[in-house]
Design a protein around this motif. Structure first.
Motif, short mmCIF file in Angstrom:
data_model
loop_
_atom_site.label_atom_id
_atom_site.label_comp_id
_atom_site.label_asym_id
_atom_site.label_seq_id
_atom_site.Cartn_x
_atom_site.Cartn_y
_atom_site.Cartn_z
N ILE A 246 76.66 -10.41 18.15
CA ILE A 246 76.79 -10.83 16.76
C ILE A 246 75.98 -9.85 15.91
N TYR A 247 76.58 -9.42 14.79
CA TYR A 247 75.83 -8.53 13.88
C TYR A 247 76.41 -8.67 12.48
N MET A 248 75.65 -8.16 11.50
CA MET A 248 76.07 -8.17 10.11
C MET A 248 76.57 -6.76 9.75
N GLN A 249 77.65 -6.76 8.94
CA GLN A 249 78.29 -5.48 8.60
C GLN A 249 78.39 -5.32 7.08
N LEU A 250 78.09 -4.11 6.63
CA LEU A 250 78.27 -3.75 5.21
C LEU A 250 79.50 -2.83 5.13
N PRO A 251 80.59 -3.32 4.54
CA PRO A 251 81.78 -2.47 4.46
C PRO A 251 81.55 -1.23 3.60
N SER A 252 82.41 -0.25 3.75
CA SER A 252 82.31 1.00 2.98
C SER A 252 82.43 0.70 1.48
N SER A 253 81.79 1.55 0.69
CA SER A 253 81.81 1.47 -0.78
C SER A 253 81.09 0.23 -1.31
N ASN A 254 80.28 -0.44 -0.47
CA ASN A 254 79.51 -1.60 -0.92
C ASN A 254 78.03 -1.32 -0.83
N GLU A 255 77.30 -2.10 -1.57
CA GLU A 255 75.86 -1.85 -1.68
C GLU A 255 75.10 -3.18 -1.56
N ALA A 256 73.96 -3.18 -0.78
CA ALA A 256 73.07 -4.34 -0.65
C ALA A 256 71.69 -3.95 -1.13
N PHE A 257 70.88 -4.94 -1.38
CA PHE A 257 69.54 -4.68 -1.93
C PHE A 257 68.53 -5.59 -1.19
N ASP A 258 67.37 -5.02 -0.97
CA ASP A 258 66.26 -5.81 -0.43
C ASP A 258 64.96 -5.11 -0.76
N ASN A 259 63.89 -5.88 -0.81
CA ASN A 259 62.55 -5.32 -1.04
C ASN A 259 61.54 -6.23 -0.36
N SER A 260 60.31 -6.14 -0.81
CA SER A 260 59.24 -6.93 -0.17
C SER A 260 59.43 -8.43 -0.35
N ASN A 261 60.35 -8.83 -1.22
CA ASN A 261 60.62 -10.28 -1.39
C ASN A 261 61.59 -10.81 -0.34
N ASN A 262 62.15 -9.92 0.49
CA ASN A 262 63.00 -10.32 1.62
C ASN A 262 64.21 -11.13 1.14
N HIS A 263 65.02 -10.55 0.30
CA HIS A 263 66.22 -11.22 -0.21
C HIS A 263 67.35 -11.26 0.82
N THR A 264 67.50 -10.17 1.58
CA THR A 264 68.63 -10.04 2.50
C THR A 264 68.12 -10.28 3.93
N THR A 265 68.58 -11.38 4.56
CA THR A 265 68.04 -11.80 5.87
C THR A 265 69.17 -12.14 6.84
N PHE A 266 68.77 -12.17 8.11
CA PHE A 266 69.69 -12.52 9.20
C PHE A 266 68.88 -13.33 10.22
N SER A 267 69.37 -14.56 10.54
CA SER A 267 68.63 -15.44 11.45
C SER A 267 69.59 -16.12 12.42
N GLY A 268 69.07 -16.57 13.54
CA GLY A 268 69.89 -17.33 14.48
C GLY A 268 69.04 -17.91 15.60
N PHE A 269 69.60 -18.90 16.28
CA PHE A 269 68.88 -19.48 17.44
C PHE A 269 69.87 -20.25 18.33
N LEU A 270 69.45 -20.46 19.57
CA LEU A 270 70.25 -21.20 20.55
C LEU A 270 70.06 -22.69 20.30
N ILE A 271 71.18 -23.41 20.15
CA ILE A 271 71.10 -24.87 19.98
C ILE A 271 71.00 -25.54 21.35
N PHE A 272 71.97 -25.22 22.25
CA PHE A 272 71.93 -25.75 23.61
C PHE A 272 72.83 -24.89 24.48
#
Length: 274
Positions: A246-272
Protein backbone atom coordinates in the motif's frame (compact mmCIF):
# COMPACT_ATOMS: atom_id res chain seq x y z
CA UNK A 1 8.21 -78.26 107.28
CA UNK A 2 6.58 -74.88 108.00
CA UNK A 3 5.80 -74.37 104.34
CA UNK A 4 3.92 -77.67 104.25
CA UNK A 5 1.97 -76.73 107.33
CA UNK A 6 1.17 -73.27 105.90
CA UNK A 7 -0.13 -74.82 102.68
CA UNK A 8 -2.18 -77.22 104.75
CA UNK A 9 -3.61 -74.29 106.68
CA UNK A 10 -4.46 -72.41 103.50
CA UNK A 11 -6.16 -75.51 102.07
CA UNK A 12 -8.19 -76.48 105.12
CA UNK A 13 -8.64 -73.12 106.79
CA UNK A 14 -6.40 -71.98 109.54
CA UNK A 15 -8.98 -72.13 112.32
CA UNK A 16 -9.73 -75.83 111.78
CA UNK A 17 -6.09 -76.79 111.59
CA UNK A 18 -5.09 -74.78 114.59
CA UNK A 19 -8.02 -76.22 116.51
CA UNK A 20 -6.97 -79.74 115.64
CA UNK A 21 -3.42 -79.05 116.63
CA UNK A 22 -4.51 -77.56 119.92
CA UNK A 23 -6.68 -80.58 120.66
CA UNK A 24 -3.81 -82.89 119.86
CA UNK A 25 -1.55 -80.83 122.05
CA UNK A 26 -4.06 -81.10 124.94
CA UNK A 27 -4.15 -84.87 124.58
CA UNK A 28 -0.40 -85.00 124.62
CA UNK A 29 -0.28 -82.82 127.68
CA UNK A 30 -2.84 -85.00 129.46
CA UNK A 31 -0.87 -88.10 128.56
CA UNK A 32 2.29 -86.55 129.88
CA UNK A 33 0.70 -85.67 133.22
CA UNK A 34 -0.83 -89.10 133.39
CA UNK A 35 -4.28 -89.76 134.53
CA UNK A 36 -5.61 -87.52 137.32
CA UNK A 37 -3.19 -84.73 136.91
CA UNK A 38 -0.17 -86.79 137.79
CA UNK A 39 2.90 -86.44 135.68
CA UNK A 40 3.94 -89.58 133.85
CA UNK A 41 7.48 -90.27 134.97
CA UNK A 42 8.36 -92.02 131.75
CA UNK A 43 7.44 -89.07 129.62
CA UNK A 44 8.69 -86.28 131.85
CA UNK A 45 12.21 -86.63 130.73
CA UNK A 46 11.12 -86.81 127.05
CA UNK A 47 8.89 -83.80 127.23
CA UNK A 48 11.51 -81.68 128.86
CA UNK A 49 13.81 -82.29 125.94
CA UNK A 50 11.20 -81.46 123.18
CA UNK A 51 10.80 -77.96 121.75
CA UNK A 52 8.07 -75.66 123.05
CA UNK A 53 5.31 -76.87 120.75
CA UNK A 54 2.78 -74.41 122.02
CA UNK A 55 5.02 -71.49 121.40
CA UNK A 56 5.64 -72.68 117.85
CA UNK A 57 1.93 -73.23 117.33
CA UNK A 58 1.17 -69.75 118.56
CA UNK A 59 3.85 -68.34 116.26
CA UNK A 60 2.53 -70.44 113.40
CA UNK A 61 -0.97 -69.26 114.14
CA UNK A 62 0.23 -65.66 113.91
CA UNK A 63 1.97 -66.44 110.62
CA UNK A 64 -1.19 -68.06 109.27
CA UNK A 65 -3.28 -65.10 110.38
CA UNK A 66 -0.84 -62.74 108.66
CA UNK A 67 -0.94 -64.81 105.50
CA UNK A 68 -4.74 -64.92 105.59
CA UNK A 69 -4.89 -61.14 106.01
CA UNK A 70 -2.41 -60.75 103.14
CA UNK A 71 -4.49 -63.06 100.95
CA UNK A 72 -7.61 -61.04 101.74
CA UNK A 73 -5.75 -57.80 100.93
CA UNK A 74 -4.50 -59.30 97.68
CA UNK A 75 -8.04 -60.38 96.82
CA UNK A 76 -9.26 -56.86 97.48
CA UNK A 77 -6.45 -55.39 95.40
CA UNK A 78 -7.12 -57.94 92.66
CA UNK A 79 -10.79 -57.01 92.66
CA UNK A 80 -9.88 -53.32 92.39
CA UNK A 81 -7.42 -54.13 89.62
CA UNK A 82 -10.07 -56.10 87.75
CA UNK A 83 -12.50 -53.20 88.11
CA UNK A 84 -9.88 -50.76 86.84
CA UNK A 85 -9.02 -53.12 83.99
CA UNK A 86 -12.67 -53.41 83.00
CA UNK A 87 -12.99 -49.62 83.12
CA UNK A 88 -9.83 -49.30 81.02
CA UNK A 89 -11.16 -51.83 78.54
CA UNK A 90 -14.40 -49.87 78.37
CA UNK A 91 -12.48 -46.68 77.71
CA UNK A 92 -10.39 -48.40 75.06
CA UNK A 93 -13.54 -49.66 73.37
CA UNK A 94 -15.03 -46.17 73.46
CA UNK A 95 -11.84 -44.78 71.96
CA UNK A 96 -11.90 -47.44 69.25
CA UNK A 97 -15.51 -46.58 68.46
CA UNK A 98 -14.70 -42.86 68.43
CA UNK A 99 -11.65 -43.45 66.23
CA UNK A 100 -13.69 -45.53 63.82
CA UNK A 101 -16.32 -42.78 63.59
CA UNK A 102 -13.64 -40.13 63.12
CA UNK A 103 -11.96 -42.25 60.44
CA UNK A 104 -15.25 -42.61 58.56
CA UNK A 105 -15.84 -38.86 58.82
CA UNK A 106 -12.28 -38.10 57.76
CA UNK A 107 -12.61 -40.40 54.76
CA UNK A 108 -15.81 -38.63 53.74
CA UNK A 109 -14.18 -35.22 54.15
CA UNK A 110 -11.16 -36.40 52.16
CA UNK A 111 -13.47 -37.57 49.38
CA UNK A 112 -15.18 -34.17 49.38
CA UNK A 113 -11.80 -32.42 49.33
CA UNK A 114 -10.59 -34.63 46.48
CA UNK A 115 -13.77 -33.89 44.55
CA UNK A 116 -13.32 -30.16 45.12
CA UNK A 117 -9.64 -30.38 44.19
CA UNK A 118 -10.49 -32.23 40.99
CA UNK A 119 -13.04 -29.54 40.13
CA UNK A 120 -10.50 -26.82 40.87
CA UNK A 121 -7.83 -28.61 38.82
CA UNK A 122 -10.23 -28.99 35.90
CA UNK A 123 -11.11 -25.30 36.15
CA UNK A 124 -7.44 -24.33 36.35
CA UNK A 125 -6.63 -26.55 33.39
CA UNK A 126 -9.43 -24.94 31.42
CA UNK A 127 -8.24 -21.47 32.42
CA UNK A 128 -4.68 -22.38 31.48
CA UNK A 129 -5.87 -23.54 28.08
CA UNK A 130 -7.88 -20.37 27.60
CA UNK A 131 -4.95 -18.26 28.75
CA UNK A 132 -2.66 -20.27 26.50
CA UNK A 133 -4.95 -19.60 23.56
CA UNK A 134 -5.01 -15.90 24.39
CA UNK A 135 -1.27 -15.78 24.85
CA UNK A 136 -0.73 -17.71 21.62
CA UNK A 137 -3.00 -15.32 19.78
CA UNK A 138 -1.30 -12.32 21.32
CA UNK A 139 2.19 -13.67 20.81
CA UNK A 140 1.43 -15.05 17.36
CA UNK A 141 -0.16 -11.87 16.01
CA UNK A 142 2.40 -9.27 14.98
CA UNK A 143 1.93 -5.74 16.20
CA UNK A 144 1.67 -3.51 13.19
CA UNK A 145 1.04 0.27 13.25
CA UNK A 146 2.62 3.26 11.59
CA UNK A 147 2.06 6.98 11.16
CA UNK A 148 4.21 9.47 9.24
CA UNK A 149 4.17 13.00 7.81
CA UNK A 150 5.43 13.93 4.36
CA UNK A 151 8.14 16.58 4.78
CA UNK A 152 9.15 19.98 6.13
CA UNK A 153 10.19 21.11 2.64
CA UNK A 154 6.78 22.63 1.87
CA UNK A 155 5.99 22.11 -1.85
CA UNK A 156 6.17 18.68 -3.48
CA UNK A 157 5.66 18.65 -7.28
CA UNK A 158 4.48 19.10 -9.87
CA UNK A 159 6.23 16.21 -11.72
CA UNK A 160 5.97 14.95 -15.28
CA UNK A 161 5.07 11.46 -14.08
CA UNK A 162 3.22 9.81 -11.23
CA UNK A 163 5.38 9.46 -8.13
CA UNK A 164 5.12 7.52 -4.88
CA UNK A 165 5.02 9.91 -1.93
CA UNK A 166 7.67 9.13 0.67
CA UNK A 167 6.59 10.12 4.17
CA UNK A 168 9.91 10.65 5.90
CA UNK A 169 8.82 12.08 9.25
CA UNK A 170 8.06 8.90 11.25
CA UNK A 171 5.82 9.19 14.29
CA UNK A 172 5.19 5.47 14.79
CA UNK A 173 6.41 2.39 12.95
CA UNK A 174 5.70 -0.64 15.13
CA UNK A 175 6.63 -3.79 13.24
CA UNK A 176 8.59 -1.80 10.63
CA UNK A 177 6.08 -2.69 7.92
CA UNK A 178 6.31 0.85 6.50
CA UNK A 179 9.50 1.93 4.75
CA UNK A 180 10.49 5.61 5.11
CA UNK A 181 12.89 5.07 2.18
CA UNK A 182 10.37 3.87 -0.42
CA UNK A 183 7.14 5.17 1.16
CA UNK A 184 5.59 1.70 0.78
CA UNK A 185 3.72 -0.31 3.43
CA UNK A 186 4.09 -4.11 3.05
CA UNK A 187 1.59 -6.37 4.83
CA UNK A 188 3.51 -8.77 7.10
CA UNK A 189 0.49 -11.07 7.73
CA UNK A 190 -2.84 -11.87 6.21
CA UNK A 191 -5.42 -9.70 7.88
CA UNK A 192 -7.63 -6.64 7.92
CA UNK A 193 -5.92 -3.24 8.03
CA UNK A 194 -7.02 0.33 8.51
CA UNK A 195 -5.43 3.19 6.53
CA UNK A 196 -5.94 6.93 6.68
CA UNK A 197 -4.37 9.83 4.80
CA UNK A 198 -4.52 13.65 4.77
CA UNK A 199 -3.14 16.20 2.29
CA UNK A 200 -2.92 19.95 1.78
CA UNK A 201 -2.32 21.96 -1.42
CA UNK A 202 -1.46 25.65 -1.37
CA UNK A 203 -0.82 26.37 -5.05
CA UNK A 204 -3.15 28.65 -6.98
CA UNK A 205 -1.94 27.29 -10.31
CA UNK A 206 -1.83 23.52 -9.68
CA UNK A 207 -4.55 21.32 -8.33
CA UNK A 208 -4.15 18.71 -5.58
CA UNK A 209 -4.81 15.06 -6.42
CA UNK A 210 -3.68 12.23 -4.18
CA UNK A 211 -4.29 8.48 -4.54
CA UNK A 212 -4.16 5.42 -2.26
CA UNK A 213 -2.78 2.50 -4.29
CA UNK A 214 -2.81 -1.25 -3.56
CA UNK A 215 -0.45 -3.46 -5.56
CA UNK A 216 -0.34 -0.86 -8.37
CA UNK A 217 -4.12 -0.43 -8.51
CA UNK A 218 -5.86 2.72 -7.33
CA UNK A 219 -8.18 2.13 -4.36
CA UNK A 220 -9.36 5.70 -3.92
CA UNK A 221 -8.42 9.26 -4.94
CA UNK A 222 -9.11 12.68 -3.49
CA UNK A 223 -8.65 16.01 -5.28
CA UNK A 224 -9.24 19.76 -5.01
CA UNK A 225 -9.15 22.50 -7.68
CA UNK A 226 -6.32 25.05 -7.51
CA UNK A 227 -6.87 27.23 -4.48
CA UNK A 228 -5.05 28.31 -1.38
CA UNK A 229 -5.18 25.89 1.58
CA UNK A 230 -6.81 22.98 -0.19
CA UNK A 231 -7.33 20.11 2.24
CA UNK A 232 -8.39 16.49 1.66
CA UNK A 233 -8.57 13.40 3.87
CA UNK A 234 -10.03 9.91 3.73
CA UNK A 235 -9.77 6.45 5.30
CA UNK A 236 -10.29 2.85 4.22
CA UNK A 237 -10.29 -0.70 5.68
CA UNK A 238 -8.61 -3.30 3.45
CA UNK A 239 -8.12 -7.04 3.60
CA UNK A 240 -4.52 -7.79 2.66
CA UNK A 241 -2.53 -10.90 1.99
CA UNK A 242 1.06 -11.35 3.06
CA UNK A 243 3.25 -9.21 0.83
CA UNK A 244 0.53 -6.86 -0.45
CA UNK A 245 1.78 -3.27 -0.73
CA UNK A 246 0.00 0.00 0.00
CA UNK A 247 1.33 3.46 -0.84
CA UNK A 248 0.22 7.01 -1.62
CA UNK A 249 0.67 8.42 -5.11
CA UNK A 250 0.90 11.97 -6.44
CA UNK A 251 -0.18 12.00 -10.09
CA UNK A 252 1.77 14.02 -12.67
CA UNK A 253 1.14 17.77 -12.91
CA UNK A 254 -0.13 17.85 -9.29
CA UNK A 255 1.32 19.50 -6.26
CA UNK A 256 1.17 18.74 -2.46
CA UNK A 257 2.30 20.83 0.47
CA UNK A 258 3.64 20.07 3.93
CA UNK A 259 5.74 21.75 6.58
CA UNK A 260 6.49 21.48 10.28
CA UNK A 261 2.74 21.51 10.98
CA UNK A 262 2.47 18.04 9.37
CA UNK A 263 -0.52 18.68 7.11
CA UNK A 264 0.07 15.75 4.75
CA UNK A 265 0.13 12.36 6.57
CA UNK A 266 -0.18 8.63 5.98
CA UNK A 267 -1.17 6.17 8.75
CA UNK A 268 -2.28 2.57 9.12
CA UNK A 269 -2.45 -0.40 11.48
CA UNK A 270 -3.46 -4.06 11.67
CA UNK A 271 -6.98 -4.58 13.05
CA UNK A 272 -6.88 -8.40 13.24
CA UNK A 273 -5.35 -11.37 11.47
CA UNK A 274 -7.21 -13.83 9.25
Amino acid sequence: MRAVIVLLFLHLGWTDVVGSVLETGADVEQHVKGGEGQTNPELRTATTTQPDVWTELRDLRKVVQGLAAEVVQQKVELSVTKTQLQHSRSQVQELKTLNAAMEVRLNEEMKDIKTENNAVEMRLTSMEKEMGNVMTDMSGRPKVAFSAALTDAEYIGPFNTDITLVYKKIFTNVGNAYSPITGIFTAPVRGVYYFRFTAVGKSSSHRLVIRLVKNGEQVMAMYELPNDNEYVNNAVVLQLEVGDIIYMQLPSSNEAFDNSNNHTTFSGFLIFTL
